[in-house]
Each structure stands twice: as C-alpha cells, then as structure tokens.
Design a protein around this motif. Structure first.
Motif, PDB file in Angstrom:
ATOM      1  N   ILE A   1       1.832   1.307  16.201  1.00  0.00           N
ATOM      2  CA  ILE A   1       1.606   0.885  14.822  1.00  0.00           C
ATOM      3  C   ILE A   1       0.364  -0.421  15.403  1.00  0.00           C
ATOM      4  CG2 ILE A   1       2.412  -0.161  12.693  1.00  0.00           C
ATOM      5  CD1 ILE A   1       3.389   2.642  13.308  1.00  0.00           C
ATOM      6  N   GLN A   2      -0.555   0.152  14.961  1.00  0.00           N
ATOM      7  CA  GLN A   2      -1.756  -0.900  15.095  1.00  0.00           C
ATOM      8  C   GLN A   2      -2.439  -1.316  13.969  1.00  0.00           C
ATOM      9  OE1 GLN A   2      -4.728   0.497  18.139  1.00  0.00           O
ATOM     10  NE2 GLN A   2      -5.661  -1.528  18.263  1.00  0.00           N
ATOM     11  N   VAL A   3      -2.696  -0.323  13.157  1.00  0.00           N
ATOM     12  CA  VAL A   3      -3.760  -0.473  11.774  1.00  0.00           C
ATOM     13  C   VAL A   3      -2.490  -0.424  10.714  1.00  0.00           C
ATOM     14  CG1 VAL A   3      -5.617   0.046  10.440  1.00  0.00           C
ATOM     15  CG2 VAL A   3      -5.627   0.364  13.028  1.00  0.00           C
ATOM     16  N   ILE A   4      -2.536  -1.536   9.932  1.00  0.00           N
ATOM     17  CA  ILE A   4      -1.333  -1.597   8.888  1.00  0.00           C
ATOM     18  C   ILE A   4      -2.185  -2.078   7.608  1.00  0.00           C
ATOM     19  CG2 ILE A   4       0.720  -2.874   8.312  1.00  0.00           C
ATOM     20  CD1 ILE A   4       0.866  -3.405  11.185  1.00  0.00           C
ATOM     21  N   LEU A   5      -1.848  -1.435   6.462  1.00  0.00           N
ATOM     22  CA  LEU A   5      -2.303  -1.652   5.173  1.00  0.00           C
ATOM     23  C   LEU A   5      -1.140  -2.212   4.542  1.00  0.00           C
ATOM     24  CD1 LEU A   5      -4.172  -1.138   2.675  1.00  0.00           C
ATOM     25  CD2 LEU A   5      -2.966   1.030   2.286  1.00  0.00           C
ATOM     26  N   VAL A   6      -1.698  -3.345   3.716  1.00  0.00           N
ATOM     27  CA  VAL A   6      -0.637  -4.086   2.885  1.00  0.00           C
ATOM     28  C   VAL A   6      -0.955  -4.001   1.415  1.00  0.00           C
ATOM     29  CG1 VAL A   6       0.483  -6.081   2.181  1.00  0.00           C
ATOM     30  CG2 VAL A   6       0.127  -5.861   4.484  1.00  0.00           C
ATOM     31  N   LYS A  50     -16.985   7.847   6.091  1.00  0.00           N
ATOM     32  CA  LYS A  50     -17.034   8.166   7.755  1.00  0.00           C
ATOM     33  C   LYS A  50     -17.336   6.621   8.169  1.00  0.00           C
ATOM     34  CE  LYS A  50     -16.279  12.267   8.432  1.00  0.00           C
ATOM     35  NZ  LYS A  50     -14.998  12.893   8.996  1.00  0.00           N
ATOM     36  N   ARG A  51     -18.391   5.925   7.663  1.00  0.00           N
ATOM     37  CA  ARG A  51     -18.371   4.652   8.361  1.00  0.00           C
ATOM     38  C   ARG A  51     -16.999   3.660   8.257  1.00  0.00           C
ATOM     39  NH1 ARG A  51     -24.020   3.262   4.916  1.00  0.00           N
ATOM     40  NH2 ARG A  51     -25.164   4.880   5.817  1.00  0.00           N
ATOM     41  N   MET A  52     -16.258   3.923   7.386  1.00  0.00           N
ATOM     42  CA  MET A  52     -14.909   2.969   7.421  1.00  0.00           C
ATOM     43  C   MET A  52     -14.238   3.627   8.371  1.00  0.00           C
ATOM     44  SD  MET A  52     -13.291   0.594   5.863  1.00  0.00           S
ATOM     45  CE  MET A  52     -11.619   0.054   5.750  1.00  0.00           C
ATOM     46  N   GLU A  53     -14.175   4.910   8.659  1.00  0.00           N
ATOM     47  CA  GLU A  53     -13.255   5.223   9.817  1.00  0.00           C
ATOM     48  C   GLU A  53     -13.870   5.019  11.180  1.00  0.00           C
ATOM     49  OE1 GLU A  53     -12.891   9.546   9.489  1.00  0.00           O
ATOM     50  OE2 GLU A  53     -11.974   9.713   7.442  1.00  0.00           O
ATOM     51  N   SER A  59      -5.125   4.361   2.806  1.00  0.00           N
ATOM     52  CA  SER A  59      -3.829   4.823   3.249  1.00  0.00           C
ATOM     53  C   SER A  59      -3.714   5.904   4.430  1.00  0.00           C
ATOM     54  CB  SER A  59      -2.691   4.813   2.348  1.00  0.00           C
ATOM     55  OG  SER A  59      -2.694   5.804   1.397  1.00  0.00           O
ATOM     56  N   THR A  60      -4.897   6.671   4.068  1.00  0.00           N
ATOM     57  CA  THR A  60      -4.704   7.913   4.981  1.00  0.00           C
ATOM     58  C   THR A  60      -5.422   7.771   6.174  1.00  0.00           C
ATOM     59  OG1 THR A  60      -6.976   8.459   3.895  1.00  0.00           O
ATOM     60  CG2 THR A  60      -4.975   9.170   2.625  1.00  0.00           C
ATOM     61  N   LYS A  61      -6.098   6.469   6.304  1.00  0.00           N
ATOM     62  CA  LYS A  61      -6.907   6.205   7.478  1.00  0.00           C
ATOM     63  C   LYS A  61      -6.095   5.073   8.319  1.00  0.00           C
ATOM     64  CE  LYS A  61     -11.029   6.375   4.963  1.00  0.00           C
ATOM     65  NZ  LYS A  61     -11.599   7.837   5.388  1.00  0.00           N
ATOM     66  N   VAL A  62      -4.832   4.560   7.993  1.00  0.00           N
ATOM     67  CA  VAL A  62      -4.112   3.877   8.717  1.00  0.00           C
ATOM     68  C   VAL A  62      -2.914   4.336   9.512  1.00  0.00           C
ATOM     69  CG1 VAL A  62      -4.920   1.597   7.178  1.00  0.00           C
ATOM     70  CG2 VAL A  62      -2.715   2.809   6.689  1.00  0.00           C
ATOM     71  N   ASP A  63      -2.081   3.531  10.332  1.00  0.00           N
ATOM     72  CA  ASP A  63      -1.089   3.990  10.846  1.00  0.00           C
ATOM     73  C   ASP A  63       0.364   3.871  10.174  1.00  0.00           C
ATOM     74  OD1 ASP A  63      -2.302   4.406  13.136  1.00  0.00           O
ATOM     75  OD2 ASP A  63      -2.096   2.231  14.090  1.00  0.00           O
ATOM     76  N   LEU A  71       1.139   6.984  -2.903  1.00  0.00           N
ATOM     77  CA  LEU A  71       1.216   6.855  -1.441  1.00  0.00           C
ATOM     78  C   LEU A  71       1.658   8.320  -0.889  1.00  0.00           C
ATOM     79  CD1 LEU A  71       2.183   3.422  -0.818  1.00  0.00           C
ATOM     80  CD2 LEU A  71       0.053   4.273  -0.755  1.00  0.00           C
ATOM     81  N   ASP A  72       2.734   8.697  -1.631  1.00  0.00           N
ATOM     82  CA  ASP A  72       3.548  10.036  -1.168  1.00  0.00           C
ATOM     83  C   ASP A  72       2.284  11.315  -1.180  1.00  0.00           C
ATOM     84  OD1 ASP A  72       5.566   8.791  -0.361  1.00  0.00           O
ATOM     85  OD2 ASP A  72       6.732   9.158  -2.253  1.00  0.00           O
ATOM     86  N   LYS A  73       1.782  11.145  -2.296  1.00  0.00           N
ATOM     87  CA  LYS A  73       0.846  12.372  -2.434  1.00  0.00           C
ATOM     88  C   LYS A  73      -0.403  12.733  -1.282  1.00  0.00           C
ATOM     89  CE  LYS A  73       1.471  12.660  -7.665  1.00  0.00           C
ATOM     90  NZ  LYS A  73       0.927  12.239  -8.960  1.00  0.00           N
ATOM     91  N   VAL A  74      -0.670  11.381  -0.928  1.00  0.00           N
ATOM     92  CA  VAL A  74      -1.879  11.474   0.072  1.00  0.00           C
ATOM     93  C   VAL A  74      -1.299  11.421   1.601  1.00  0.00           C
ATOM     94  CG1 VAL A  74      -3.588  10.429  -1.424  1.00  0.00           C
ATOM     95  CG2 VAL A  74      -2.039   9.044  -0.041  1.00  0.00           C
ATOM     96  N   GLY A  75      -0.005  11.574   1.835  1.00  0.00           N
ATOM     97  CA  GLY A  75       0.778  11.776   2.832  1.00  0.00           C
ATOM     98  C   GLY A  75       0.663  10.220   3.783  1.00  0.00           C
ATOM     99  N   ALA A  76       0.708   9.249   2.890  1.00  0.00           N
ATOM    100  CA  ALA A  76       0.812   7.943   3.532  1.00  0.00           C
ATOM    101  C   ALA A  76       2.149   7.585   4.368  1.00  0.00           C
ATOM    102  CB  ALA A  76       0.484   6.868   2.639  1.00  0.00           C
TER     103      ALA A  76
END
Length: 227
Positions: free
Chosen positions: A40-45, A137-140, A170-174, A197-202
């Motif tokens: 777990i390295q990238v975390i969204l709050v 893509k730049r964010m990724e 949320s789709t781009k984080v751990d 969040l559930d809808k996008v598979g977070a």
C-alpha cells in the motif's frame, strides 16, 4: 488573509504524545497491515461532504508517516478548494495543475515542508477542468513517477458527493481512506458516497470516524475500521 492565519492545526506536530496523535499512528499501522500480499503506497483520503476533517486527517497522517522515517509526499488534488498550502505554510503558485498542464516540471512543483521526510505538491492555480486532469494519462504517469521517488504518496481529494474527482482518482491508487464526521454526516449520505466508490471498483482500506467524544474533557479521537 495570510497563509499563516489560515494555517491548520496539526496535533501530530504540536503534541505528538497526545491520545489523538497516537490514534493517527494507529491509523498508519492499520493501513500498513491492511494488505499482506500487496504494497500500500498510494493512498487517497476523501469524505462524503465538506467539513468532515479529511484534510486535517491526511495532514496528520502524512506527519506520522514522515515521523516513521519514510519519505512522504502529500498531493493536494482538491483543485477546487485547496487548503494544504495553508496547512504547511507554503506557496501555491506552482502545483499539481501546473504539472498536469505542462507548465511546470515535477521537480519544480515538489516543495519541502518544515517536517523532516515530508514534501508537498500543492494544488497549483485552480484550473477550469479538474476532473479531466484527474482522468488524464499525465496523472497516471505522475503517480508512477512519485512511487519511484517516495515511500508513501498521500492524495487529498474533493468530497465524493460534490464532484467526480475523488471517484476518478480512486481508480488510480492502492487504497482509499473514507473520513466521516459522526456528528455531521447522515447514514444515507455516507452510504451514497461509499456506493460511488464501489461502482468504480475502488479499494476502501477503512473508515475514519472523527469527532467522537470519549469522555468529558478528553476531546476527540479517531477510529479506523475496515469496510
């Protein structure tokens, strides 16, 4: 109003031995042990709505990670109502929006804070298209670059029910930490936010409940629980 006047109180800095600071360290430990097989390295709050304490939570969490001698970067991805430049008393002239719009390099946008091991990327100038920037893509590419430079990447996002930014990130984080003010947010509102969040598979790592009174004169504490 000056940045200093807007500066948010960080108890993990002001009183690291307090029960609330200990609760933030427990949150850090719980996140560390939330996954056995994956790092777990990238975390969204984030939170359901404004004023629930997500920015205070992520600021203190960033401090506690830095205090554990890990190299940490905090990204203010709330490009609509940014606050972290006030919290850490740094300039917001160049930041995330500057990087994503190719007006600044990453090296120029990373700022040191007065806390050892903790750097910050502020929001930068408020752009007309924050959601599109988050989906780019730049964010990724940026997140991948930061993973190579830092041990922990923490992202402060806008509230879930206000705009789509948090769902996109949320789709781009751990993993995601969901902050709730127990005395403020209603259960159906919290469920609606979590459903987004559930809808996008977070991957929801847990929920932080704040403003829970323990006993008289003991103030507030934070609780972490797996979703």
């Amino acid at each position: 109003m000056s940045r200093q006047e807007n500066k948010r109180f960080l108890i993990s800095v002001a009183d690291p031995r307090s029960p609330i600071s200990e609760a933030y360290r427990s949150l850090r430990t719980n996140i560390d042990f939330s996954s056995i097989d994956e790092k777990i390295q990238v975390i969204l709050v984030t939170s359901a709505g404004p004023g629930e304490g997500k920015s205070t939570t992520i600021g203190n969490l960033a401090v506690t990670y830095a205090q554990s001698e890990r190299k940490v970067v905090l990204i203010d991805a709330d490009m609509r109502k940014p606050t972290e430049h006030h919290t850490f008393d740094v300039s917001n002239r160049i930041g995330l929006s500057s990087i994503l719009s190719q007006q600044s390099s990453l090296d120029n946008a990373i700022q040191a804070t007065n806390i050892e091991n903790l750097s910050i990327i502020t929001s930068g100038p408020i752009p007309p298209n924050p959601a599109e920037m988050m989906a780019s893509k730049r964010m990724e590419t940026l997140l991948q670059d930061l993973k190579n430079r830092f041990d922990i990447v923490l992202i402060d996002s806008p509230p879930l029910l206000a705009v789509t930014d948090a769902q996109i990130i949320s789709t781009k984080v751990d993993g995601v930490i969901f902050v709730m003010d127990q005395g403020k947010v209603k259960r159906d509102i919290a469920r609606k936010a979590k459903s987004g969040l559930d809808k996008v598979g977070a991957r929801i790592l847990g929920v932080v409940l704040n403003n829970i009174k323990r006993q008289k004169n003991e103030g507030y504490y934070y609780y972490y629980g797996n979703s």
